[in-house]
Design a protein around this motif. Structure first.
Motif: not given
Length: 83
Positions: A18-22, A65-66, A74-75
């Motif tokens: 649940h951390l960024g795009f991890h 993410q940046d 979102g992407p």
């Protein structure tokens, strides 16, 4: 290290970061078998096959993410879905 309670749970569960795009690259399964002396709540399967679904972006997920952090948008959809 994480601790969590799976009391009363059985089956195959999916987890992801649940951390960024991890979350786009760190995921897997947790299989909880019935306790010894207990049976499945359905007929026992003859065999098991795990299928893990994922997403793939051609772009670096850190850059995605940046962009999300800068724009709040979102992407685009993933470039591919993985099975």
């Amino acid at each position: 290290m994480y601790k969590f309670n799976v009391s009363g749970q059985e089956g195959t569960l999916w987890w992801h970061a649940h951390l960024g795009f991890h979350r786009a690259t760190v995921y897997g399964t947790i299989i909880i078998y019935p306790r010894v002396g207990h049976s499945y709540p359905f007929p026992k399967p003859d065999e098991e096959q795990l299928i893990i679904l994922g997403e793939w972006w051609n772009k670096n997920v850190t850059e995605l993410q940046d962009e999300l952090d800068e724009t709040g948008i979102g992407p685009d959809s993933a470039d591919a879905n993985l099975i």
